[in-house]
Design a protein around this motif. Structure first.
Motif, PDB file in Angstrom:
ATOM      1  N   MET A 133      -9.661  -2.702  -5.545  1.00 49.21           N
ATOM      2  CA  MET A 133      -8.697  -2.232  -4.544  1.00 49.21           C
ATOM      3  C   MET A 133      -7.685  -3.332  -4.278  1.00 49.21           C
ATOM      4  O   MET A 133      -8.055  -4.461  -3.941  1.00 49.21           O
ATOM      5  CB  MET A 133      -9.398  -1.825  -3.243  1.00 49.21           C
ATOM      6  N   VAL A 134      -6.415  -3.013  -4.455  1.00 50.80           N
ATOM      7  CA  VAL A 134      -5.338  -3.989  -4.288  1.00 50.80           C
ATOM      8  C   VAL A 134      -4.252  -3.401  -3.392  1.00 50.80           C
ATOM      9  O   VAL A 134      -3.859  -2.241  -3.550  1.00 50.80           O
ATOM     10  CB  VAL A 134      -4.729  -4.390  -5.651  1.00 50.80           C
ATOM     11  N   PHE A 234      -7.589   5.945 -11.837  1.00 45.31           N
ATOM     12  CA  PHE A 234      -6.675   4.898 -11.364  1.00 45.31           C
ATOM     13  C   PHE A 234      -5.799   5.588 -10.319  1.00 45.31           C
ATOM     14  O   PHE A 234      -5.021   6.478 -10.647  1.00 45.31           O
ATOM     15  CB  PHE A 234      -5.827   4.350 -12.506  1.00 45.31           C
ATOM     16  N   ILE A 235      -5.968   5.207  -9.068  1.00 44.83           N
ATOM     17  CA  ILE A 235      -5.325   5.908  -7.954  1.00 44.83           C
ATOM     18  C   ILE A 235      -4.249   5.021  -7.346  1.00 44.83           C
ATOM     19  O   ILE A 235      -4.496   3.851  -7.036  1.00 44.83           O
ATOM     20  CB  ILE A 235      -6.363   6.275  -6.872  1.00 44.83           C
ATOM     21  N   ILE A 236      -3.055   5.573  -7.167  1.00 47.06           N
ATOM     22  CA  ILE A 236      -1.952   4.827  -6.547  1.00 47.06           C
ATOM     23  C   ILE A 236      -1.489   5.576  -5.303  1.00 47.06           C
ATOM     24  O   ILE A 236      -1.126   6.761  -5.373  1.00 47.06           O
ATOM     25  CB  ILE A 236      -0.762   4.662  -7.509  1.00 47.06           C
ATOM     26  N   LEU A 237      -1.527   4.895  -4.164  1.00 48.21           N
ATOM     27  CA  LEU A 237      -0.942   5.419  -2.932  1.00 48.21           C
ATOM     28  C   LEU A 237       0.353   4.658  -2.687  1.00 48.21           C
ATOM     29  O   LEU A 237       0.333   3.456  -2.440  1.00 48.21           O
ATOM     30  CB  LEU A 237      -1.905   5.251  -1.745  1.00 48.21           C
ATOM     31  N   ASP A 238       1.465   5.369  -2.767  1.00 49.33           N
ATOM     32  CA  ASP A 238       2.787   4.759  -2.602  1.00 49.33           C
ATOM     33  C   ASP A 238       3.298   5.013  -1.185  1.00 49.33           C
ATOM     34  O   ASP A 238       2.908   5.991  -0.542  1.00 49.33           O
ATOM     35  CB  ASP A 238       3.746   5.368  -3.637  1.00 49.33           C
ATOM     36  N   GLU A 239       4.188   4.143  -0.695  1.00 50.41           N
ATOM     37  CA  GLU A 239       4.781   4.264   0.642  1.00 50.41           C
ATOM     38  C   GLU A 239       3.696   4.348   1.720  1.00 50.41           C
ATOM     39  O   GLU A 239       3.780   5.150   2.658  1.00 50.41           O
ATOM     40  CB  GLU A 239       5.693   5.502   0.712  1.00 50.41           C
ATOM     41  N   ALA A 240       2.691   3.499   1.594  1.00 47.68           N
ATOM     42  CA  ALA A 240       1.540   3.556   2.502  1.00 47.68           C
ATOM     43  C   ALA A 240       1.895   3.203   3.944  1.00 47.68           C
ATOM     44  O   ALA A 240       1.126   3.510   4.861  1.00 47.68           O
ATOM     45  CB  ALA A 240       0.440   2.623   1.993  1.00 47.68           C
ATOM     46  N   VAL A 261      -7.994   1.347  -7.153  1.00 50.59           N
ATOM     47  CA  VAL A 261      -7.006   1.840  -6.192  1.00 50.59           C
ATOM     48  C   VAL A 261      -5.937   0.773  -5.966  1.00 50.59           C
ATOM     49  O   VAL A 261      -6.261  -0.393  -5.722  1.00 50.59           O
ATOM     50  CB  VAL A 261      -7.661   2.194  -4.838  1.00 50.59           C
ATOM     51  N   VAL A 262      -4.666   1.177  -6.059  1.00 49.69           N
ATOM     52  CA  VAL A 262      -3.550   0.296  -5.702  1.00 49.69           C
ATOM     53  C   VAL A 262      -2.766   0.979  -4.593  1.00 49.69           C
ATOM     54  O   VAL A 262      -2.346   2.132  -4.736  1.00 49.69           O
ATOM     55  CB  VAL A 262      -2.633   0.003  -6.903  1.00 49.69           C
TER      56      VAL A 262
END
Length: 322
Positions: A133-134, A234-240, A261-262
């Motif tokens: 997780m990053v 590989f999960i990316i959450l953008d504009e968190a 997770v990024v």
């Protein structure tokens, strides 16, 4: 002062156009910044000047040629950064493109080779490689989303994960996408456009649609993550920064076995109503002491867009500190 001379070989006309710039713009700029005389004839470039100046100029052209080989379109801003690197040695955060070739992210793009351009970006990529997780936190233009998508594509094509999941909070719609007209895909497309843009730069549109149809790539708003456990993804959450604390808690607990997770965001661009706390700020305070989680802070110095963007971001940082 003794005058020396060196010859720099250019492989073909295409390379000459890219390296020399439009109307020899790069050559003219280098002559303005260094005490050298540059003469281009066909595929050969002759440089005359002091030994020290020629050494810097040769390094600049070696870098420009390497960027061309990496299928990069060379902009005048890139030339300016290289000049700063070798003339003043003041842009220490900028990575010399001639080094670190093993840091290239292996994506199936015929357009270009993707590498970190700053020290902050290099640390960000290293963190993604070594942690499940990053958090990538920083202003616009620092490569947070783009590099995360590149790492996701590389993980999918190498077989490290089975799927890529791209998600974003749809703030403007209040996450109430059911009230919007059209199919789910038509509803979410405007909110997920930046993720699509990054993906299209690495995977052609036909291949992308094939991966979506095979469920190897899922693009969905954050509201659709509730109640799921995401394994081998590989999960990316953008504009968190636009999540609420409740949404962020829900999201970080979706992590399943074999997944990475990024989470990316810019805490200076929160679009939530004033009375609502940003989920990103909330979660960073809670998770900061967990060793397995890496938080990478990128700054205006990591902005790799137009040089003016970096100056604007630095001006905002200075203003906010006051």
């Amino acid at each position: 002062m003794k005058i020396y001379s060196i010859n720099i070989h250019i492989n073909n006309t295409k390379e000459a156009i890219n390296v020399f710039g439009h109307n020899d713009e790069a050559l003219n700029l280098i002559e303005q910044e260094f005490p050298v005389k540059l003469t281009a004839r066909g595929h050969s470039l002759t440089a005359n000047g002091s030994k020290e100046a020629l050494e810097a100029v040769e390094n600049i052209f070696n870098n420009l040629k390497r960027l061309h080989r990496d299928r990069e379109q060379i902009h005048i801003e890139t030339v300016k950064k290289l000049i700063s690197l070798y003339k003043h040695n003041e842009d220490k955060n900028y990575i010399d493109p001639a080094t670190g070739t093993d840091e290239a992210i292996p994506v199936p793009s015929r357009k270009r080779v993707i590498k970190p351009k700053t020290e902050g970006q290099r640390k960000y990529i290293e963190a993604i490689k070594n942690h499940d997780m990053v958090f990538g936190v920083g202003p616009a233009g620092t490569g947070k989303t783009y590099l995360a998508v590149a790492m996701a594509v590389a993980s999918l094509t190498s077989g490290k994960v089975d799927r890529i999941v791209l998600t974003r909070p749809a703030v403007d719609a209040g996450e109430k996408l059911g009230f919007l007209p059209g199919t789910l895909q038509e509803k979410v497309n405007p909110y997920l456009r930046p993720l699509y843009d990054a993906m299209y730069d690495m995977v052609d549109s036909e291949q992308f649609m094939d991966l979506v149809q095979r469920d190897s790539i899922e693009v969905a708003p954050l509201a659709y993550m509730r109640g799921r456990t995401l394994s081998n993804c590989f999960i990316i959450l953008d504009e968190a920064q636009n999540t609420t604390p409740e949404q962020m808690k829900m999201f970080v607990t979706r992590l399943g076995f074999g997944s990475k997770v990024v989470i990316t965001g810019d805490i200076t661009q929160i679009d939530l109503p004033r009375e609502k706390q940003s989920g990103l700020i909330y979660i960073l305070k809670i998770l900061k002491d967990i060793e397995e989680i890496k938080i990478v802070h990128l700054s205006a110095l990591d902005a790799v867009r137009h040089g003016l963007v970096q100056k604007i971001l630095l001006a905002f940082e200075k203003h906010e500190k006051k």
